[in-house]
Write a protein that holds these residues in place. Structure first.
Motif, mmCIF file in Angstrom:
data_model
loop_
_atom_site.group_PDB
_atom_site.id
_atom_site.type_symbol
_atom_site.label_atom_id
_atom_site.label_comp_id
_atom_site.label_asym_id
_atom_site.label_seq_id
_atom_site.Cartn_x
_atom_site.Cartn_y
_atom_site.Cartn_z
ATOM 1 N N ALA A 189 0.826 -1.209 0.000
ATOM 2 C CA ALA A 189 0.000 0.000 0.000
ATOM 3 C C ALA A 189 0.862 1.261 0.000
ATOM 4 O O ALA A 189 0.569 2.229 -0.719
ATOM 5 C CB ALA A 189 -0.930 -0.003 1.206
ATOM 6 N N ALA A 190 1.927 1.262 0.792
ATOM 7 C CA ALA A 190 2.776 2.451 0.881
ATOM 8 C C ALA A 190 3.544 2.686 -0.421
ATOM 9 O O ALA A 190 3.650 3.820 -0.899
ATOM 10 C CB ALA A 190 3.739 2.316 2.055
ATOM 11 N N ILE A 191 4.103 1.623 -1.015
ATOM 12 C CA ILE A 191 4.850 1.783 -2.268
ATOM 13 C C ILE A 191 3.915 2.230 -3.385
ATOM 14 O O ILE A 191 4.252 3.109 -4.193
ATOM 15 C CB ILE A 191 5.563 0.473 -2.641
ATOM 16 C CG1 ILE A 191 6.690 0.188 -1.638
ATOM 17 C CG2 ILE A 191 6.135 0.548 -4.049
ATOM 18 C CD1 ILE A 191 7.435 -1.091 -1.902
ATOM 19 N N THR A 192 2.731 1.646 -3.455
ATOM 20 C CA THR A 192 1.766 2.042 -4.486
ATOM 21 C C THR A 192 1.362 3.503 -4.320
ATOM 22 O O THR A 192 1.253 4.242 -5.311
ATOM 23 C CB THR A 192 0.523 1.140 -4.413
ATOM 24 O OG1 THR A 192 0.908 -0.228 -4.577
ATOM 25 C CG2 THR A 192 -0.467 1.509 -5.505
ATOM 26 N N SER A 193 1.155 3.934 -3.090
ATOM 27 C CA SER A 193 0.780 5.327 -2.840
ATOM 28 C C SER A 193 1.879 6.287 -3.273
ATOM 29 O O SER A 193 1.612 7.322 -3.884
ATOM 30 C CB SER A 193 0.456 5.528 -1.353
ATOM 31 O OG SER A 193 -0.615 4.706 -0.947
ATOM 32 N N MET A 194 3.126 5.943 -2.974
ATOM 33 C CA MET A 194 4.229 6.820 -3.340
ATOM 34 C C MET A 194 4.454 6.845 -4.844
ATOM 35 O O MET A 194 4.748 7.907 -5.415
ATOM 36 C CB MET A 194 5.502 6.379 -2.616
ATOM 37 C CG MET A 194 5.529 6.708 -1.137
ATOM 38 S SD MET A 194 5.282 8.476 -0.800
ATOM 39 C CE MET A 194 6.638 9.209 -1.713
ATOM 40 N N LEU A 195 4.325 5.703 -5.504
ATOM 41 C CA LEU A 195 4.472 5.698 -6.963
ATOM 42 C C LEU A 195 3.362 6.522 -7.611
ATOM 43 O O LEU A 195 3.595 7.225 -8.602
ATOM 44 C CB LEU A 195 4.438 4.266 -7.491
ATOM 45 C CG LEU A 195 5.649 3.392 -7.140
ATOM 46 C CD1 LEU A 195 5.484 2.002 -7.737
ATOM 47 C CD2 LEU A 195 6.940 4.025 -7.619
ATOM 48 N N GLY A 196 2.163 6.449 -7.049
ATOM 49 C CA GLY A 196 1.084 7.285 -7.559
ATOM 50 C C GLY A 196 1.369 8.759 -7.361
ATOM 51 O O GLY A 196 1.090 9.579 -8.243
ATOM 52 N N LEU A 197 1.931 9.115 -6.211
ATOM 53 C CA LEU A 197 2.257 10.517 -5.947
ATOM 54 C C LEU A 197 3.323 11.030 -6.908
ATOM 55 O O LEU A 197 3.265 12.184 -7.367
ATOM 56 C CB LEU A 197 2.734 10.668 -4.503
ATOM 57 C CG LEU A 197 3.207 12.053 -4.074
ATOM 58 C CD1 LEU A 197 2.052 13.044 -4.102
ATOM 59 C CD2 LEU A 197 3.834 12.009 -2.682
ATOM 60 N N VAL A 198 4.296 10.196 -7.235
ATOM 61 C CA VAL A 198 5.401 10.619 -8.091
ATOM 62 C C VAL A 198 5.001 10.654 -9.563
ATOM 63 O O VAL A 198 5.337 11.606 -10.289
ATOM 64 C CB VAL A 198 6.620 9.687 -7.878
ATOM 65 C CG1 VAL A 198 7.719 9.990 -8.894
ATOM 66 C CG2 VAL A 198 7.156 9.840 -6.465
ATOM 67 N N LEU A 199 4.284 9.649 -10.024
ATOM 68 C CA LEU A 199 4.040 9.493 -11.462
ATOM 69 C C LEU A 199 2.653 9.953 -11.912
ATOM 70 O O LEU A 199 2.512 10.460 -13.030
ATOM 71 C CB LEU A 199 4.235 8.028 -11.859
ATOM 72 C CG LEU A 199 5.613 7.417 -11.544
ATOM 73 C CD1 LEU A 199 5.613 5.941 -11.910
ATOM 74 C CD2 LEU A 199 6.717 8.152 -12.275
ATOM 75 N N LEU A 200 1.644 9.759 -11.076
ATOM 76 C CA LEU A 200 0.270 9.962 -11.529
ATOM 77 C C LEU A 200 -0.051 11.402 -11.937
ATOM 78 O O LEU A 200 -0.678 11.603 -12.997
ATOM 79 C CB LEU A 200 -0.705 9.479 -10.458
ATOM 80 C CG LEU A 200 -2.131 9.188 -10.927
ATOM 81 C CD1 LEU A 200 -2.110 8.143 -12.038
ATOM 82 C CD2 LEU A 200 -2.977 8.702 -9.754
ATOM 83 N N PRO A 201 0.330 12.426 -11.149
ATOM 84 C CA PRO A 201 -0.016 13.794 -11.570
ATOM 85 C C PRO A 201 0.504 14.152 -12.961
ATOM 86 O O PRO A 201 -0.223 14.752 -13.765
ATOM 87 C CB PRO A 201 0.611 14.665 -10.480
ATOM 88 C CG PRO A 201 0.679 13.787 -9.290
ATOM 89 C CD PRO A 201 0.972 12.427 -9.815
ATOM 90 N N PHE A 202 1.734 13.787 -13.249
ATOM 91 C CA PHE A 202 2.301 14.116 -14.560
ATOM 92 C C PHE A 202 1.619 13.327 -15.666
ATOM 93 O O PHE A 202 1.310 13.873 -16.736
ATOM 94 C CB PHE A 202 3.803 13.848 -14.563
ATOM 95 C CG PHE A 202 4.476 14.224 -15.843
ATOM 96 C CD1 PHE A 202 4.813 15.538 -16.097
ATOM 97 C CD2 PHE A 202 4.760 13.267 -16.807
ATOM 98 C CE1 PHE A 202 5.430 15.896 -17.288
ATOM 99 C CE2 PHE A 202 5.369 13.620 -17.995
ATOM 100 C CZ PHE A 202 5.704 14.937 -18.240
ATOM 101 N N LEU A 203 1.349 12.040 -15.433
ATOM 102 C CA LEU A 203 0.704 11.224 -16.465
ATOM 103 C C LEU A 203 -0.727 11.685 -16.731
ATOM 104 O O LEU A 203 -1.168 11.742 -17.891
ATOM 105 C CB LEU A 203 0.715 9.757 -16.044
ATOM 106 C CG LEU A 203 2.095 9.086 -15.957
ATOM 107 C CD1 LEU A 203 1.967 7.647 -15.468
ATOM 108 C CD2 LEU A 203 2.804 9.134 -17.303
ATOM 109 N N VAL A 204 -1.448 12.034 -15.677
ATOM 110 C CA VAL A 204 -2.822 12.512 -15.862
ATOM 111 C C VAL A 204 -2.836 13.834 -16.625
ATOM 112 O O VAL A 204 -3.709 14.073 -17.472
ATOM 113 C CB VAL A 204 -3.514 12.653 -14.492
ATOM 114 C CG1 VAL A 204 -4.854 13.387 -14.631
ATOM 115 C CG2 VAL A 204 -3.743 11.289 -13.868
ATOM 116 N N SER A 205 -1.857 14.691 -16.353
ATOM 117 C CA SER A 205 -1.830 15.999 -17.016
ATOM 118 C C SER A 205 -1.671 15.885 -18.526
ATOM 119 O O SER A 205 -2.081 16.772 -19.272
ATOM 120 C CB SER A 205 -0.692 16.844 -16.437
ATOM 121 O OG SER A 205 0.577 16.323 -16.819
#
Length: 320
Positions: free
Chosen positions: A237-253
């Protein structure tokens, strides 16, 4: 006829005083079970513990597990190896269109994932194995345990990242500096040294951002990962949350390109983790083209501090 020998009388053992722990020594009247009797002196020195003992304990744990060695070794290879490949590619060109030290970003973009993973494992591995019970029994002050983990991990990740970034920067400077700059590069994109010579030269501010600034940024990301791990207490859960924080905003944009969502996409890219890191190498993905990345580093520090406060509250109020 012989009479049987009688065993000598054994004096009765006085009972342990009321309140004594199980297995406490039986002491004669007038003695004290806490001291072992009149005139007893324990050979084991009794000292009050402090934060230094907790830090020494955490340093022993973090350097003796294989995950630390492997994750930091992979991070080092990625940063230096990819940085060297980029330097070779840029060095083969006749002119240079990017800042001299910008190639370090591409390796660190992947290397930071290793530090994030290690930051999570520092705390969640003890919860998954049950070792956290032993740790908190040895050091009942839970806030001290979390502080020791944070200090040891932050210093270790910062030093290792700084060494990798510095070595990469030295390789790039040796292979790229001195190349001519194309005429279409505006003067606002060049530092004073490059303007004066017309050649690609890294300024002191660029060196600071590509080494110390980048190492601080990645170490703070690792510290944020540790705080998230303390909050969630689960490695996946923690690794998935951090990967989402690092990668998701840029990919969604990248998918917000319509007229109504374009501004939101630009803001997501501007405040994304990847943009903050790339800005320290003077190649921002969004925002001011001459941005240095230090404001976004301050924002990351504030977010990390807030997550640590939550982690302190959780570890102090919730049982293991």
């Amino acid at each position: 006829m012989t009479t049987p020998r009688q065993s000598p009388a054994v004096p009765p053992v006085p009972p342990a005083p009321q309140g004594a722990p199980p297995g406490a020594p039986q002491v004669p009247p007038g003695g004290d079970w806490r001291s072992g009797g009149p005139g007893y002196s324990s050979p084991i020195p009794v000292r009050s513990t402090h934060l230094g003992h907790a830090i020494a304990s955490e340093w022993t744990k973090i350097r003796s597990v294989r995950s630390t060695v492997w994750t930091l070794a992979v991070m080092f290879v990625l940063v230096v190896g990819i940085g060297l490949l980029v330097a070779l590619a840029l060095g083969s060109q006749d002119t240079l269109e990017l800042p001299v030290l910008s190639g370090g970003f591409f390796g660190l973009m992947l290397g930071q994932l290793c530090v994030i993973t290690l930051g999570v494992l520092v705390i969640t591995s003890e919860y998954s194995t049950g070792m956290i019970r032993t740790t908190l029994t040895a050091c009942p002050r839970r806030g001290r345990v979390l502080t020791a983990k944070a200090v040891v991990f932050f210093l270790l990740s910062f030093v290792m990242t700084l060494v990798a970034c510095t070595l990469t920067a030295l390789l790039q400077a040796a292979m790229i500096e001195g190349k001519p700059i194309p005429e279409y590069i505006g003067p606002e994109m060049l530092n004073d040294e490059s303007l004066a010579t017309g050649e690609a030269v890294a300024s002191g501010a660029e060196w600071l951002g590509a080494t110390v600034g980048a190492a601080l940024y990645v170490a703070l990301l690792g510290l944020l990962s540790l705080a998230v791990g303390a909050l969630l207490r689960s490695t996946p859960a923690a690794i998935t949350s951090m990967l989402g924080l690092v990668l998701l905003p840029f990919l969604v944009s990248l998918f917000l390109f319509t007229e109504s969502t374009r501004e939101l996409g630009e803001k997501l890219r501007e405040y994304s983790v990847l943009n903050g890191l790339s800005s320290l190498f003077r190649i921002p993905m969004e925002g001011d083209a001459t941005g240095t990345g230090w404001p976004l580093l301050g924002l990351l520090a504030a977010v990390t501090a807030a997550a640590l406060i939550g982690a302190y509250a959780r570890i102090s109020t919730r049982d293991v």
